[in-house]
Design a protein around this motif. Sequence first.
Motif, PDB file in Angstrom:
ATOM      1  N   UNK A 113     -48.981  -1.679  -8.222  1.00 43.82           N
ATOM      2  CA  UNK A 113     -50.240  -1.394  -8.430  1.00 43.82           C
ATOM      3  C   UNK A 113     -50.398  -0.318  -9.773  1.00 43.82           C
ATOM      4  N   UNK A 114     -49.358   0.344 -10.005  1.00 44.96           N
ATOM      5  CA  UNK A 114     -49.152   1.323 -11.193  1.00 44.96           C
ATOM      6  C   UNK A 114     -48.751   0.569 -12.425  1.00 44.96           C
ATOM      7  N   UNK A 115     -48.699  -0.825 -12.394  1.00 40.81           N
ATOM      8  CA  UNK A 115     -48.117  -1.599 -13.687  1.00 40.81           C
ATOM      9  C   UNK A 115     -49.172  -1.213 -14.741  1.00 40.81           C
ATOM     10  N   UNK A 116     -48.355  -0.821 -15.926  1.00 40.74           N
ATOM     11  CA  UNK A 116     -49.305  -0.679 -16.961  1.00 40.74           C
ATOM     12  C   UNK A 116     -49.512  -2.008 -17.751  1.00 40.74           C
ATOM     13  N   UNK A 117     -50.388  -2.616 -17.337  1.00 41.78           N
ATOM     14  CA  UNK A 117     -50.812  -4.037 -17.694  1.00 41.78           C
ATOM     15  C   UNK A 117     -50.787  -4.359 -19.207  1.00 41.78           C
ATOM     16  N   UNK A 118     -51.489  -3.414 -19.985  1.00 42.44           N
ATOM     17  CA  UNK A 118     -51.369  -3.422 -21.573  1.00 42.44           C
ATOM     18  C   UNK A 118     -50.114  -3.727 -21.980  1.00 42.44           C
ATOM     19  N   UNK A 119     -49.065  -2.710 -21.685  1.00 50.51           N
ATOM     20  CA  UNK A 119     -47.915  -2.711 -22.298  1.00 50.51           C
ATOM     21  C   UNK A 119     -46.868  -3.861 -21.587  1.00 50.51           C
ATOM     22  N   UNK A 120     -47.446  -4.117 -20.266  1.00 49.45           N
ATOM     23  CA  UNK A 120     -46.682  -5.458 -19.825  1.00 49.45           C
ATOM     24  C   UNK A 120     -47.347  -6.732 -20.370  1.00 49.45           C
ATOM     25  N   UNK A 121     -48.249  -6.873 -21.031  1.00 51.39           N
ATOM     26  CA  UNK A 121     -48.666  -8.040 -21.824  1.00 51.39           C
ATOM     27  C   UNK A 121     -47.867  -8.105 -23.244  1.00 51.39           C
ATOM     28  N   UNK A 122     -47.943  -6.975 -23.881  1.00 52.92           N
ATOM     29  CA  UNK A 122     -47.104  -6.769 -24.751  1.00 52.92           C
ATOM     30  C   UNK A 122     -45.442  -7.260 -24.837  1.00 52.92           C
ATOM     31  N   UNK A 123     -44.960  -6.497 -23.647  1.00 54.44           N
ATOM     32  CA  UNK A 123     -43.571  -7.069 -23.359  1.00 54.44           C
ATOM     33  C   UNK A 123     -43.463  -8.551 -23.038  1.00 54.44           C
ATOM     34  N   UNK A 124     -44.440  -9.283 -22.391  1.00 44.51           N
ATOM     35  CA  UNK A 124     -44.054 -10.671 -22.092  1.00 44.51           C
ATOM     36  C   UNK A 124     -44.424 -11.257 -23.362  1.00 44.51           C
ATOM     37  N   UNK A 125     -45.194 -10.888 -24.427  1.00 44.41           N
ATOM     38  CA  UNK A 125     -45.107 -11.665 -25.727  1.00 44.41           C
ATOM     39  C   UNK A 125     -44.053 -11.366 -26.353  1.00 44.41           C
ATOM     40  N   UNK A 126     -43.401 -10.123 -26.668  1.00 40.18           N
ATOM     41  CA  UNK A 126     -42.489  -9.851 -27.272  1.00 40.18           C
ATOM     42  C   UNK A 126     -41.179 -10.769 -26.679  1.00 40.18           C
ATOM     43  N   UNK A 127     -41.226 -10.828 -25.283  1.00 40.80           N
ATOM     44  CA  UNK A 127     -39.902 -11.161 -24.776  1.00 40.80           C
ATOM     45  C   UNK A 127     -39.761 -12.946 -25.261  1.00 40.80           C
ATOM     46  N   UNK A 128     -41.243 -13.477 -25.201  1.00 42.04           N
ATOM     47  CA  UNK A 128     -41.132 -14.849 -25.496  1.00 42.04           C
ATOM     48  C   UNK A 128     -40.983 -15.009 -27.148  1.00 42.04           C
ATOM     49  N   UNK A 129     -41.468 -14.304 -28.141  1.00 44.12           N
ATOM     50  CA  UNK A 129     -41.109 -14.518 -29.416  1.00 44.12           C
ATOM     51  C   UNK A 129     -39.397 -14.214 -29.234  1.00 44.12           C
ATOM     52  N   UNK A 130     -38.843 -13.206 -28.950  1.00 48.37           N
ATOM     53  CA  UNK A 130     -37.409 -13.061 -29.140  1.00 48.37           C
ATOM     54  C   UNK A 130     -36.814 -14.285 -28.514  1.00 48.37           C
ATOM     55  N   UNK A 131     -37.173 -15.014 -27.506  1.00 50.65           N
ATOM     56  CA  UNK A 131     -36.547 -16.057 -27.060  1.00 50.65           C
ATOM     57  C   UNK A 131     -36.764 -17.385 -27.832  1.00 50.65           C
ATOM     58  N   UNK A 132     -37.833 -17.445 -28.216  1.00 49.71           N
ATOM     59  CA  UNK A 132     -38.282 -18.821 -29.229  1.00 49.71           C
ATOM     60  C   UNK A 132     -37.452 -18.702 -30.508  1.00 49.71           C
ATOM     61  N   UNK A 133     -37.383 -17.471 -31.222  1.00 52.95           N
ATOM     62  CA  UNK A 133     -36.822 -17.158 -32.408  1.00 52.95           C
ATOM     63  C   UNK A 133     -35.286 -17.370 -32.383  1.00 52.95           C
ATOM     64  N   UNK A 134     -34.804 -16.873 -31.257  1.00 51.10           N
ATOM     65  CA  UNK A 134     -33.445 -17.152 -30.978  1.00 51.10           C
ATOM     66  C   UNK A 134     -32.907 -18.743 -30.852  1.00 51.10           C
ATOM     67  N   UNK A 135     -33.976 -19.250 -30.023  1.00 48.39           N
ATOM     68  CA  UNK A 135     -33.595 -20.889 -29.865  1.00 48.39           C
ATOM     69  C   UNK A 135     -33.673 -21.545 -31.127  1.00 48.39           C
ATOM     70  N   UNK A 136     -34.897 -21.079 -32.221  1.00 50.90           N
ATOM     71  CA  UNK A 136     -34.870 -21.876 -33.112  1.00 50.90           C
ATOM     72  C   UNK A 136     -33.876 -21.434 -34.227  1.00 50.90           C
ATOM     73  N   UNK A 137     -33.048 -20.461 -34.198  1.00 48.09           N
ATOM     74  CA  UNK A 137     -32.115 -19.912 -35.356  1.00 48.09           C
ATOM     75  C   UNK A 137     -30.811 -21.024 -35.282  1.00 48.09           C
ATOM     76  N   UNK A 138     -30.283 -21.324 -36.305  1.00 48.57           N
ATOM     77  CA  UNK A 138     -29.205 -21.993 -36.480  1.00 48.57           C
ATOM     78  C   UNK A 138     -27.868 -21.621 -35.729  1.00 48.57           C
ATOM     79  N   UNK A 139     -27.833 -20.462 -35.828  1.00 50.54           N
ATOM     80  CA  UNK A 139     -26.687 -19.477 -35.241  1.00 50.54           C
ATOM     81  C   UNK A 139     -27.002 -19.076 -33.729  1.00 50.54           C
ATOM     82  N   UNK A 140     -28.038 -19.683 -33.012  1.00 50.78           N
ATOM     83  CA  UNK A 140     -28.451 -19.085 -31.871  1.00 50.78           C
ATOM     84  C   UNK A 140     -27.177 -19.197 -30.628  1.00 50.78           C
ATOM     85  N   UNK A 141     -27.048 -18.104 -29.877  1.00 50.16           N
ATOM     86  CA  UNK A 141     -26.106 -17.960 -28.760  1.00 50.16           C
ATOM     87  C   UNK A 141     -26.580 -18.383 -27.618  1.00 50.16           C
ATOM     88  N   UNK A 142     -27.818 -18.739 -27.609  1.00 52.68           N
ATOM     89  CA  UNK A 142     -28.590 -18.762 -26.157  1.00 52.68           C
ATOM     90  C   UNK A 142     -28.682 -20.161 -26.075  1.00 52.68           C
TER      91      UNK A 142
END
Length: 210
Positions: free
Chosen positions: A156-185
Amino acid sequence: MARRTKAEAQETRHAIMQAAMRQFSQQGWAATSLCDVAREAGVTRGAIYWHFQNKSELLMALWQELCEPISQMLSASLNEEEPDPLGQLERFLLLLLENVTTSDSHREFFRLFFNQTEPNEEVAAFHRMIKEELAVYQAELKTALRNAISRRQLPADLDVAQAAVFIHCALDGLILNALHPCSLIALEMHMKTYVHFILSALRQGLAEHP
């Protein structure tokens, strides 16, 4: 006759968008002109201006076309009557990452998207469009999270605004790493694990701290 004309216009629009994606991928968005796109699509430059005001609007149309099926998945979690909003959000995250690993069009578009940093008016116009789209996306994420809270799937005490930013940034990080030619993931192998980590962080709280 009008119905045929509308169908032909849609066919021309689709041909332009497909040609634009090929040209943007081969030459880069900044280096591609609308003349290049017209030549690739086999249409006049005037035909392009009938459908798109400029190159930024054309790129934005590609964004919307690629994201529409994924957005529909997110929409399911926005319904207050949805019994499993967090599950719908999980399916949305998995579909987005799956498209990055299986769709050439999605990979090419994300490469274009993350590389638009040239300091010119065309790029600035595209960034303004994207900011508007992202504002809607963030609002929808927050609605999905609030629905999950109301179903007691998240604290109930989840900060939804910051949680939404966290989801967005986590996805961007995963996608950027997946597209990088030297990706380790290996995104295609571990996307369920990465999404599980994201959801686990949400379940733990991410409450606002002083």
